[in-house]
Write an enzyme that holds these catalytic residues in place. Structure first.
Site, PDB file in Angstrom:
ATOM      1  N   LYS A  77      -1.817 -51.301  -8.461  1.00  0.00           N
ATOM      2  CA  LYS A  77      -2.113 -51.482  -9.875  1.00  0.00           C
ATOM      3  C   LYS A  77      -2.865 -50.258 -10.400  1.00  0.00           C
ATOM      4  CE  LYS A  77      -4.011 -55.043 -12.688  1.00  0.00           C
ATOM      5  NZ  LYS A  77      -5.340 -55.562 -12.837  1.00  0.00           N
ATOM      6  N   SER A 103      -5.301 -49.579 -12.478  1.00  0.00           N
ATOM      7  CA  SER A 103      -6.764 -49.460 -12.531  1.00  0.00           C
ATOM      8  C   SER A 103      -7.371 -49.312 -11.129  1.00  0.00           C
ATOM      9  CB  SER A 103      -7.356 -50.669 -13.217  1.00  0.00           C
ATOM     10  OG  SER A 103      -6.887 -51.824 -12.581  1.00  0.00           O
ATOM     11  N   LYS A 104      -6.603 -49.691 -10.090  1.00  0.00           N
ATOM     12  CA  LYS A 104      -7.165 -49.640  -8.736  1.00  0.00           C
ATOM     13  C   LYS A 104      -7.520 -48.215  -8.302  1.00  0.00           C
ATOM     14  CE  LYS A 104      -7.407 -53.813  -7.184  1.00  0.00           C
ATOM     15  NZ  LYS A 104      -6.271 -54.685  -7.263  1.00  0.00           N
ATOM     16  N   ARG A 105      -6.602 -47.264  -8.551  1.00  0.00           N
ATOM     17  CA  ARG A 105      -6.904 -45.919  -8.074  1.00  0.00           C
ATOM     18  C   ARG A 105      -7.383 -44.979  -9.174  1.00  0.00           C
ATOM     19  NH1 ARG A 105      -2.544 -44.033  -4.174  1.00  0.00           N
ATOM     20  NH2 ARG A 105      -2.763 -42.131  -5.404  1.00  0.00           N
TER      21      ARG A 105
END
Ligand code: GLU
Length: 515
Positions: A273, A275-277
């Site tokens: 997703k 926003s995760k990285r």
């Protein structure tokens, strides 16, 4: 829960788009809910609508979907408009711009919804539901216990007119539900092809007006798209599941629906997703960390198709302008699989954009102003007491020098480049070095070209001629010129300072020891 099927070829869709284009003026909308700040996915939706409108001489509308009053974030509407403006998106109709189809804030359109609700109640497509929260909870529990999909059982659909009347008169709280069919409904998605879905398999009749009198997303969205004359709805794929429901609402009103196209998800290159990285994916965050709008836009549009050949993956990255992107935009080229962002490209695009701006005399002037602002923030005391001596000409020179060396303007006020802006102070001055420094100063004065291209050769020759260890001498020069231990090479340092400043700094150090 696989219920979406795809079986229409893209050529059918081209015909669809062409047919629609000749009949109707293109009017598209970006319809965010002010429940948070604009992020990468939202900006992508806004951009694709904007390019589509511009390409077809159409109208781009901003509509604020603020009917869920419990989730409003204060300041979000203002921030949203600011972010869009920063991105270079021009809003033709919207809350601030106005327009003939307003108001453009859903919370100001309640009368319109009320009127349209009556149409659906009168023609039997909608009904009052008096079920309490408690009953709905029990229903849910029961379904879960039986391993069934929890959904409303449409109980109030069957209430008699008298019953409804009596409940209303006794003041029983109610919401309004819309009667969905139990058939498979389909539509031709401009990006995904034919989508067919039987809503009733997964949900009961949806609420269209809550007990507080506010419409839900589905109802307000359809009413507004109709009355705002929207020709094409381009939105994130997460809304695709709702579209058959919307089609049913259009049918209940006897309205012609717009064409729908759903944009695939944006993901990280490893499929996680966004926003995760990416960490903070708010547009405001990119802006605050020195990313140029056009770099961010190129980063987004290079991640999911929708443009003609130039933009394809393996072509050498180029930071395209809004006009170039508009020309290249082609809705039939949007991929139906998730778009992957290539994280490393953001900085590459920023560097390209910076380079472009530095080579454009108007943009260069704006950068000069921005650098001054950055200096004020980074070194407030120095700015206040005028110990930063650079004038506009010098800032321009620094910018030209930095064009291929930095990727963000803010790099220029980082520790590495601090020496550029103020004359170093030296806590210790060693007299033994003075003679050598005086010699190098006079050699540079005599032999150094203004463009500084020969500085490296000159310094090497100087060390050889005087039997000085090159590395140690460079160390000394770094200290004299910058007062710091790290930074670019001495030749680079001298070339950014320019001949005059280099000589001046050597002179100041030499003079200090004489005192
Ligand atoms: N208010 C919805 C959203 O936040 C709009 C979806 C649509 O474009 O229909 O994204």
């Amino acid at each position: 829960m696989l219920f979406l099927t795809k079986y229409v070829s893209k050529s059918v869709l081209y015909i669809c788009i062409r047919r629609y284009k000749t009949e109707t003026a293109v009017r598209v909308r970006f319809a965010p809910s002010p429940t948070g700040y604009l992020h990468l996915g939202g900006l992508r939706t806004a951009l694709y609508n904007y390019f589509f409108a511009k390409k077809h001489n159409g109208t781009f509308i901003l509509r604020i979907e603020d009917t869920d009053q419990t989730r409003l974030v204060p300041g979000a509407v203002e921030q949203l408009q600011e972010d869009l403006q920063w991105s270079g998106i021009i809003i033709n109709e919207g809350p601030t711009q106005g327009g003939t189809y307003g108001p453009y804030l859903q919370s100001e359109r309640l009368d319109i919804y009320r009127k349209q609700l009556k149409v659906l109640l009168d023609n039997g497509s909608a009904y009052h539901c008096f079920c309490t929260d408690k009953r709905l909870q029990l229903l849910k529990k029961e379904s879960l216990r039986n391993q069934e999909i929890p959904k409303y059982d449409n109980k109030c659909r069957h209430l008699s007119k008298e019953n409804v009347q009596a409940n209303l008169e006794s003041g029983k709280p109610s919401c309004i539900r819309f009667k969905i069919t139990d058939q498979e409904e389909s539509f031709d998605d401009l990006i995904y092809g034919r989508i067919a879905y039987n809503i009733s398999l997964n949900e009961g009749d949806p609420v269209i007006v809550k007990s507080d009198g506010f419409p839900t997303y589905h109802f307000a969205n359809v009413v507004d798209d109709h009355f705002m004359n929207i020709s094409h709805v381009l939105r994130g794929v997460e809304w695709q599941i709702s579209t058959t429901k919307h089609i049913l609402l259009y049918r209940a009103f006897n309205w012609k629906p717009p064409l729908f196209g759903h944009l695939p998800l944006l993901m990280n290159s490893d499929g996680t997703k966004l926003s995760k990285r990416q960490g903070d994916i708010k547009i405001n965050h990119f802006r605050e960390t020195g990313i140029f709008p056009q770099a961010l836009i190129n980063f987004i549009v290079h991640s999911g198709g929708g443009f003609t050949k130039d933009l394809e993956r393996n072509v050498k990255p180029k930071c395209y302008s809004m006009e170039e992107l508009t020309q290249q935009f082609d809705i039939t080229k949007i991929n139906s699989h998730s778009g992957k962002v290539m994280e490393e490209r953001l900085i590459q695009f920023n560097k390209l954009e910076l380079h472009k701006k530095i080579n454009d005399s108007n943009e260069l002037e704006k950068l000069v102003t921005e650098v001054k602002e950055l200096l004020k923030v980074a070194f407030p005391k120095r700015v206040e007491n005028n110990s930063i001596q650079l004038n506009d000409d010098q800032i321009r020179d620094v910018l030209r020098w930095s064009a291929t060396r930095i990727s963000k303007l803010s790099d220029l006020v980082s520790k590495k480049f601090k020496f550029v802006w103020f004359v170093p102070t030296h806590s210790t001055v060693i007299n033994d070095e003075i003679e050598t420094l005086a010699l190098v100063k006079s050699r540079l004065e005599k032999k150094l070209d203004d463009d500084m291209s020969d500085v490296n050769v000159l310094l090497k020759e100087f060390c050889q001629d005087h039997g000085i260890k090159y590395r140690e001498f460079m160390h000394l020069l770094r200290y004299v010129l910058s007062g710091i231990e790290e930074g670019p090479s001495i030749a680079e340092m001298m070339s950014i300072l320019g001949k005059e400043n280099t000589i001046k700094r050597l002179e100041m150090y030499i003079n200090k020891t004489k005192v």
